[in-house]
Scaffold this motif. Structure first.
Motif, PDB file in Angstrom:
ATOM      1  N   GLY A 111       0.833  -1.207   0.000  1.00  0.00           N
ATOM      2  CA  GLY A 111       0.000   0.000   0.000  1.00  0.00           C
ATOM      3  C   GLY A 111       0.862   1.249   0.000  1.00  0.00           C
ATOM      4  O   GLY A 111       0.640   2.176  -0.787  1.00  0.00           O
ATOM      5  N   VAL A 112       1.880   1.265   0.874  1.00  0.00           N
ATOM      6  CA  VAL A 112       2.788   2.416   0.934  1.00  0.00           C
ATOM      7  C   VAL A 112       3.446   2.640  -0.424  1.00  0.00           C
ATOM      8  O   VAL A 112       3.479   3.762  -0.942  1.00  0.00           O
ATOM      9  CB  VAL A 112       3.874   2.192   2.023  1.00  0.00           C
ATOM     10  CG1 VAL A 112       4.933   3.282   1.940  1.00  0.00           C
ATOM     11  CG2 VAL A 112       3.241   2.147   3.398  1.00  0.00           C
ATOM     12  N   LEU A 113       3.932   1.546  -1.024  1.00  0.00           N
ATOM     13  CA  LEU A 113       4.632   1.679  -2.299  1.00  0.00           C
ATOM     14  C   LEU A 113       3.693   2.147  -3.410  1.00  0.00           C
ATOM     15  O   LEU A 113       4.058   3.005  -4.225  1.00  0.00           O
ATOM     16  CB  LEU A 113       5.290   0.342  -2.680  1.00  0.00           C
ATOM     17  CG  LEU A 113       6.422  -0.104  -1.744  1.00  0.00           C
ATOM     18  CD1 LEU A 113       6.960  -1.476  -2.158  1.00  0.00           C
ATOM     19  CD2 LEU A 113       7.553   0.935  -1.736  1.00  0.00           C
ATOM     20  N   GLY A 114       2.497   1.585  -3.412  1.00  0.00           N
ATOM     21  CA  GLY A 114       1.522   1.991  -4.441  1.00  0.00           C
ATOM     22  C   GLY A 114       1.201   3.473  -4.344  1.00  0.00           C
ATOM     23  O   GLY A 114       1.207   4.194  -5.347  1.00  0.00           O
ATOM     24  N   GLY A 115       0.923   3.939  -3.124  1.00  0.00           N
ATOM     25  CA  GLY A 115       0.607   5.353  -2.940  1.00  0.00           C
ATOM     26  C   GLY A 115       1.806   6.237  -3.259  1.00  0.00           C
ATOM     27  O   GLY A 115       1.671   7.297  -3.888  1.00  0.00           O
ATOM     28  N   ALA A 116       3.000   5.780  -2.843  1.00  0.00           N
ATOM     29  CA  ALA A 116       4.212   6.565  -3.091  1.00  0.00           C
ATOM     30  C   ALA A 116       4.468   6.678  -4.593  1.00  0.00           C
ATOM     31  O   ALA A 116       4.846   7.740  -5.100  1.00  0.00           O
ATOM     32  CB  ALA A 116       5.415   5.920  -2.402  1.00  0.00           C
ATOM     33  N   LEU A 117       4.222   5.576  -5.315  1.00  0.00           N
ATOM     34  CA  LEU A 117       4.387   5.597  -6.768  1.00  0.00           C
ATOM     35  C   LEU A 117       3.471   6.665  -7.376  1.00  0.00           C
ATOM     36  O   LEU A 117       3.889   7.459  -8.229  1.00  0.00           O
ATOM     37  CB  LEU A 117       4.058   4.227  -7.355  1.00  0.00           C
ATOM     38  CG  LEU A 117       3.952   4.168  -8.885  1.00  0.00           C
ATOM     39  CD1 LEU A 117       5.311   4.361  -9.532  1.00  0.00           C
ATOM     40  CD2 LEU A 117       3.325   2.857  -9.352  1.00  0.00           C
ATOM     41  N   TRP A 118       2.221   6.668  -6.917  1.00  0.00           N
ATOM     42  CA  TRP A 118       1.261   7.633  -7.466  1.00  0.00           C
ATOM     43  C   TRP A 118       1.656   9.075  -7.115  1.00  0.00           C
ATOM     44  O   TRP A 118       1.496   9.982  -7.920  1.00  0.00           O
ATOM     45  CB  TRP A 118      -0.155   7.297  -6.973  1.00  0.00           C
ATOM     46  CG  TRP A 118      -1.133   7.211  -8.095  1.00  0.00           C
ATOM     47  CD1 TRP A 118      -2.211   8.005  -8.286  1.00  0.00           C
ATOM     48  CD2 TRP A 118      -1.119   6.292  -9.191  1.00  0.00           C
ATOM     49  NE1 TRP A 118      -2.871   7.646  -9.440  1.00  0.00           N
ATOM     50  CE2 TRP A 118      -2.213   6.605 -10.019  1.00  0.00           C
ATOM     51  CE3 TRP A 118      -0.261   5.252  -9.573  1.00  0.00           C
ATOM     52  CZ2 TRP A 118      -2.493   5.900 -11.192  1.00  0.00           C
ATOM     53  CZ3 TRP A 118      -0.536   4.554 -10.732  1.00  0.00           C
ATOM     54  CH2 TRP A 118      -1.632   4.881 -11.515  1.00  0.00           C
ATOM     55  N   GLY A 119       2.198   9.258  -5.897  1.00  0.00           N
ATOM     56  CA  GLY A 119       2.686  10.577  -5.522  1.00  0.00           C
ATOM     57  C   GLY A 119       3.894  10.985  -6.370  1.00  0.00           C
ATOM     58  O   GLY A 119       3.997  12.118  -6.841  1.00  0.00           O
ATOM     59  N   TRP A 120       4.755  10.003  -6.587  1.00  0.00           N
ATOM     60  CA  TRP A 120       5.972  10.272  -7.363  1.00  0.00           C
ATOM     61  C   TRP A 120       5.616  10.682  -8.797  1.00  0.00           C
ATOM     62  O   TRP A 120       6.242  11.571  -9.380  1.00  0.00           O
ATOM     63  CB  TRP A 120       6.830   8.997  -7.350  1.00  0.00           C
ATOM     64  CG  TRP A 120       8.132   9.079  -8.066  1.00  0.00           C
ATOM     65  CD1 TRP A 120       9.206   9.845  -7.732  1.00  0.00           C
ATOM     66  CD2 TRP A 120       8.497   8.342  -9.243  1.00  0.00           C
ATOM     67  NE1 TRP A 120      10.222   9.643  -8.619  1.00  0.00           N
ATOM     68  CE2 TRP A 120       9.822   8.710  -9.561  1.00  0.00           C
ATOM     69  CE3 TRP A 120       7.858   7.400 -10.038  1.00  0.00           C
ATOM     70  CZ2 TRP A 120      10.490   8.182 -10.646  1.00  0.00           C
ATOM     71  CZ3 TRP A 120       8.526   6.871 -11.127  1.00  0.00           C
ATOM     72  CH2 TRP A 120       9.834   7.260 -11.425  1.00  0.00           C
ATOM     73  N   LEU A 121       4.585  10.020  -9.370  1.00  0.00           N
ATOM     74  CA  LEU A 121       4.141  10.386 -10.720  1.00  0.00           C
ATOM     75  C   LEU A 121       3.684  11.851 -10.759  1.00  0.00           C
ATOM     76  O   LEU A 121       4.012  12.587 -11.694  1.00  0.00           O
ATOM     77  CB  LEU A 121       3.004   9.472 -11.184  1.00  0.00           C
ATOM     78  CG  LEU A 121       3.398   8.028 -11.506  1.00  0.00           C
ATOM     79  CD1 LEU A 121       2.160   7.199 -11.860  1.00  0.00           C
ATOM     80  CD2 LEU A 121       4.391   7.987 -12.668  1.00  0.00           C
ATOM     81  N   ALA A 122       2.924  12.248  -9.730  1.00  0.00           N
ATOM     82  CA  ALA A 122       2.504  13.657  -9.665  1.00  0.00           C
ATOM     83  C   ALA A 122       3.741  14.539  -9.573  1.00  0.00           C
ATOM     84  O   ALA A 122       3.790  15.637 -10.150  1.00  0.00           O
ATOM     85  CB  ALA A 122       1.582  13.880  -8.473  1.00  0.00           C
ATOM     86  N   GLY A 123       4.781  14.057  -8.868  1.00  0.00           N
ATOM     87  CA  GLY A 123       6.033  14.793  -8.744  1.00  0.00           C
ATOM     88  C   GLY A 123       6.732  14.953 -10.089  1.00  0.00           C
ATOM     89  O   GLY A 123       7.214  16.039 -10.432  1.00  0.00           O
ATOM     90  N   ILE A 124       6.764  13.869 -10.868  1.00  0.00           N
ATOM     91  CA  ILE A 124       7.398  13.947 -12.188  1.00  0.00           C
ATOM     92  C   ILE A 124       6.670  14.962 -13.058  1.00  0.00           C
ATOM     93  O   ILE A 124       7.273  15.811 -13.714  1.00  0.00           O
ATOM     94  CB  ILE A 124       7.375  12.570 -12.889  1.00  0.00           C
ATOM     95  CG1 ILE A 124       8.305  11.602 -12.161  1.00  0.00           C
ATOM     96  CG2 ILE A 124       7.799  12.697 -14.345  1.00  0.00           C
ATOM     97  CD1 ILE A 124       8.409  10.256 -12.818  1.00  0.00           C
ATOM     98  N   LEU A 125       5.332  14.861 -13.042  1.00  0.00           N
ATOM     99  CA  LEU A 125       4.547  15.805 -13.843  1.00  0.00           C
ATOM    100  C   LEU A 125       4.858  17.234 -13.439  1.00  0.00           C
ATOM    101  O   LEU A 125       4.973  18.131 -14.267  1.00  0.00           O
ATOM    102  CB  LEU A 125       3.048  15.526 -13.654  1.00  0.00           C
ATOM    103  CG  LEU A 125       2.501  14.286 -14.368  1.00  0.00           C
ATOM    104  CD1 LEU A 125       1.046  14.039 -13.987  1.00  0.00           C
ATOM    105  CD2 LEU A 125       2.621  14.455 -15.876  1.00  0.00           C
ATOM    106  N   ARG A 126       5.030  17.422 -12.129  1.00  0.00           N
ATOM    107  CA  ARG A 126       5.269  18.768 -11.625  1.00  0.00           C
ATOM    108  C   ARG A 126       6.677  19.256 -11.983  1.00  0.00           C
ATOM    109  O   ARG A 126       6.858  20.342 -12.512  1.00  0.00           O
ATOM    110  CB  ARG A 126       5.046  18.761 -10.109  1.00  0.00           C
ATOM    111  CG  ARG A 126       5.717  19.844  -9.325  1.00  0.00           C
ATOM    112  CD  ARG A 126       5.034  21.195  -9.477  1.00  0.00           C
ATOM    113  NE  ARG A 126       5.905  22.239  -8.982  1.00  0.00           N
ATOM    114  CZ  ARG A 126       5.655  22.974  -7.930  1.00  0.00           C
ATOM    115  NH1 ARG A 126       4.526  22.812  -7.274  1.00  0.00           N
ATOM    116  NH2 ARG A 126       6.508  23.883  -7.532  1.00  0.00           N
ATOM    117  N   VAL A 127       7.664  18.391 -11.689  1.00  0.00           N
ATOM    118  CA  VAL A 127       9.048  18.837 -11.834  1.00  0.00           C
ATOM    119  C   VAL A 127       9.492  18.819 -13.303  1.00  0.00           C
ATOM    120  O   VAL A 127      10.050  19.787 -13.810  1.00  0.00           O
ATOM    121  CB  VAL A 127       9.986  17.969 -10.967  1.00  0.00           C
ATOM    122  CG1 VAL A 127      11.441  18.319 -11.248  1.00  0.00           C
ATOM    123  CG2 VAL A 127       9.652  18.159  -9.501  1.00  0.00           C
TER     124      VAL A 127
END
Lengths: 348, 432
Positions: A111-127
């Motif tokens: 669960g942690v990894l799945g959510g972190a992956l989704w957060g990281w994707l938002a990070g890539i889009l942002r950065v």
């Protein structure tokens, strides 16, 4: 400190006042109605346990949001991150062998990894993509929601059935152990306390917390001062997403025991409201999230006992946040006016 | 950007998102308004769905107290309202008192499970609980196990059917009640076939399971029969397509939107819509298009007065009348003679619309022509005296495999557990 407490209590009073008016208009005795919500949330052991059970995912997602908010990131994608965590936890629940001692830590980690992956994707889009995280988050939320629906109605469907009502319940070894006869899990409760204390410590006492604040208040000068701004942003997304994903895992293993498309159920958006109301202070997140959970659990009493529509609970939550934001705006304006007046006097 | 500046604009956005996100907030405005006689943007309610004086007092200690758990809104003009009105009928007939909670589903109430509601109702003194949706299976099985002394009914379920495929012999406090809606759906299919001008019928289906396949098949069989026997047309030329939205009612972002599905059907040439979902979008949308001049009709589902939503486009409605069977169960609890039976109840063929005796009825709609009504009555009479049994072979499944051999009549189990749609129907038999 009094101002800070006032910033919490005044809106609460205003919101309760408006709600009382609404109740009177709806033809209900307001005090009895509010009392019933309280009783429905805390009236006996079972209800307290149910309220705490609702508190766990909401508080967890809100704790993660505090991290991203501190970095100046409006991580609205938290709803999608909860879903992503729930999907990952469900994948483990469906396939991993072994007893609870093995499979429960595994599915929560997933669960942690799945959510972190989704957060990281938002990070890539942002950065990398320069997509504002609000839009990125909402977009990714739709993707997660659609993917969950697809899994439930497609590859993970019940035999002979195609329904969005959910997968077959997972085997009991994947269910969180509960306290006594209640539905409350000590695993979830412990993890929530650790998350809240941990986030509080991290933000207040560590170098990373300082960097988050620097990047959050002024990214340009933070960069000039040698703070690795992009890396800090990524880490903030990973933290926020990871905790939201853990909330998703806890929802699967502790409440639903299966994957349903509406697994997040708006908790992500509610968590944003909690954090706004808490003025981004982790110490306030815990009680406010508990308060919201209590309204959410207790408001069904309005219909059970008074024949009122229990959506009034959601109205209370919405009015509360509006009142809080309006109050904060009014306060800031008052300070500004005072300052202007003072400087005008000084120049005269 | 300051925290405050952003907060203000965000809150607006968020309140919208929370509303769209499918939380209990979804229906806030409409529901608050429903304590007054009209709901925003809808027809005035023709029934007594608004809260009235009969159920506000609690714990008077007189008579039976029972709980009613509804999956959708109690004023949905469909499945849930039919149950709610059966509860009102119980109050009236037995002097009983109903505790009701509607919109019990994961999208509307994320923090409320059926198991919790059962606990709540029992602690409020409920001596009998109705869980009225297929969707409540897991919750009511757990709830019944938690309170083995409290009689419960899982409507539309099969957990008490000893010959069934999902029998739960340990749950001696949980019974099932369902109506033989196959007959109602056959009438619906018949009315559709008698009316269609394009020879194309659209079925707006909910999710896919045994029950919904069974009912879609029944509608198709009724349509074929009437197309052939009363209109003299080739039944193989009749188009009958099923499109499933994914749940019993619309959940934005999760299911297909039934209004869109209706539009697509009509745009694709269908001129009669049969609804299989809990709510009335198919009729409402068809009614709008009929008003705009198109020759289109619809047949809603579940609730006696559903046609009122768009009478001029309504050919009729097959409906459930849960009241009498619920009263009987309530009486058995009062008498201490409750048994956890599986009841699959048919219409009272003497008068299918008798509200005191018949489980399944069919209200003919204002849009049904007199000629079609005559044929439909004839068809209904044939179903009643047994001269027409549409579950008779030869019938094949959609993939060509045999369902019933020539002359073979289906058993109740074969009808209940229908594995596929029938040959000649378009649409998915299970998930792709």
């Amino acid at each position: 400190m009094t101002r800070r407490i006032a910033s919490f209590l005044v809106p609460l009073a205003v919101a309760l006042g408006i709600t009382a008016l609404l109740l009177i208009v709806a033809g209900a005795p307001p005090l009895e109605a509010l009392g019933l919500i309280g009783e429905g949330a805390f009236g006996d052991t079972t209800r307290i346990a149910d309220t705490l059970t609702a508190w766990i995912p909401l508080g967890m997602a809100a704790a993660g949001l505090v991290v991203t908010f501190r970095a100046g990131l409006w991580n609205i994608g938290v709803e999608g991150q909860i879903i992503a965590g729930a999907i990952a936890a469900s994948a483990v629940s469906r396939s991993a062998p072994g007893g609870p001692a093995i499979v429960i830590p595994l599915l929560l980690l997933a669960g942690v990894l799945g959510g972190a992956l989704w957060g990281w994707l938002a990070g890539i889009l942002r950065v990398k993509g320069r997509v504002n995280e609000i839009f990125g988050g909402i977009g990714l939320g739709f993707v997660a929601q659609s993917f969950a629906t697809y899994l439930v109605i497609g590859p993970w469907k019940r035999a002979g059935v195609a329904s969005t009502s959910g997968t077959e319940p997972f085997r009991e070894e994947t269910w969180l152990p509960t306290i006594g006869d209640t539905r409350l899990s000590w695993v979830g409760l412990t993890l929530l306390v650790i998350a809240l204390v941990g986030v509080g410590f991290m933000l207040g006492r560590t170098r990373f917390g300082l960097r988050l604040r620097a990047v959050g208040s002024n990214p340009a000068s933070a960069r000039l001062l040698g703070v690795p701004a992009n890396a800090t942003l990524y880490w903030a997304f990973l933290w926020g997403g990871g905790l939201a994903g853990l909330a998703g895992g806890l929802l699967v293993a502790g409440l639903q025991h299966k994957l349903v498309p509406a697994i997040a159920g708006g908790r992500g958006f509610l968590a944003v409201l909690v954090v706004l109301l808490a003025r981004n202070r982790v110490a306030f997140v815990a009680p406010i999230a508990l308060f919201f959970a209590a309204i959410s659990v207790g408001s069904s009493q309005l219909q059970l006992r008074l024949d009122l529509d229990s959506s009034l609970g959601a109205v209370i939550q919405g009015v509360l946040v509006l009142a809080a934001v309006l109050y904060a705006g009014w306060q800031a304006r008052r300070v500004l006016v005072k300052r202007l007046a003072a400087s005008a006097e000084a120049t005269v | 950007m300051t925290f405050r500046k952003w907060s203000a604009s965000l809150v607006g956005l968020l309140l919208v998102l929370v509303a769209c996100g499918g939380t209990a907030g979804t229906t806030t405005t409409a529901e608050v308004a429903s304590t007054t006689p009209t709901t925003a943007g809808e027809e005035p309610l023709t029934t007594t769905a608004a809260p009235d004086t009969s159920t506000t007092a609690t714990g008077t200690g007189e008579g039976l107290t029972f709980g009613m758990i509804l999956v959708g809104p109690q004023d949905d003009h469909g499945w849930s309202q039919a149950h709610y009105e059966a509860g009102l009928y119980m109050e009236e007939q037995l002097g009983a008192e109903m505790i009701v909670l509607d919109k019990v589903n994961g999208a509307d109430r994320p923090d409320t499970t059926v198991e919790q509601v059962v606990d709540d109702m029992v602690s409020q003194g409920a001596q009998l609980i109705f869980a009225t949706s297929d969707d409540m299976r897991d919750g009511i099985l757990a709830g019944a196990a938690n309170h083995p002394d409290v009689p419960m009914i899982w409507s539309s379920g099969d957990s008490a059917w000893a010959e069934g495929e999902a029998y739960e012999p340990d749950l001696t406090n949980l019974g099932n009640i369902m109506g033989e809606m196959e007959f109602g759906k056959m009438m619906a299919g018949c009315a559709a076939a008698l009316t269609t001008q394009t020879g194309s019928i659209g079925f707006v289906g909910p999710l896919i399971n045994d029950e919904t396949r069974r009912l879609a098949n029944a509608a198709y069989l009724g349509a074929r029969y009437c197309y052939e026997n009363y209109r003299g047309e080739d039944p193989n030329a009749l188009q009958f397509a099923v499109n499933w939205i994914g749940f019993w009612f619309n959940i934005p972002g999760v299911t297909l939107d039934p209004t869109n599905v209706t539009n697509e059907f009509i745009d694709g040439g269908a001129d009669v819509l049969i609804s299989g979902i809990d709510t009335t979008e198919a009729l409402v949308r068809t009614g709008q298009r009929a008003e705009a001049g198109e020759s289109v009709w619809a047949i809603p589902y579940d609730f006696r007065d559903a046609c009122d939503q768009a009478p001029d486009a309504c050919l009729g409605v097959p409906f459930f009348n849960w009241g009498p069977s619920y009263v009987e169960v309530g009486q058995s609890v009062i008498d201490g003679t409750f048994t956890p039976d599986f009841q699959w109840l048919g219409p009272d063929w003497a008068d299918i619309n008798n509200s005191e005796t018949s489980m399944i009825g069919f209200t003919q709609g204002p849009a049904l022509s007199a000629e079609a009504a005559t044929s439909l009555d004839e068809f209904t009479a044939g179903l009643a005296d047994g001269s027409i049994n549409l579950w008779t072979g030869p019938l094949n499944y959609q993939d060509g495999s045999p369902f019933l051999a020539d002359g073979e009549e289906a058993t109740p189990k074969q009808i209940w557990y229908t594995g596929q749609l029938l040959e000649g129907m378009e649409g998915a038999s299970s998930a792709e």
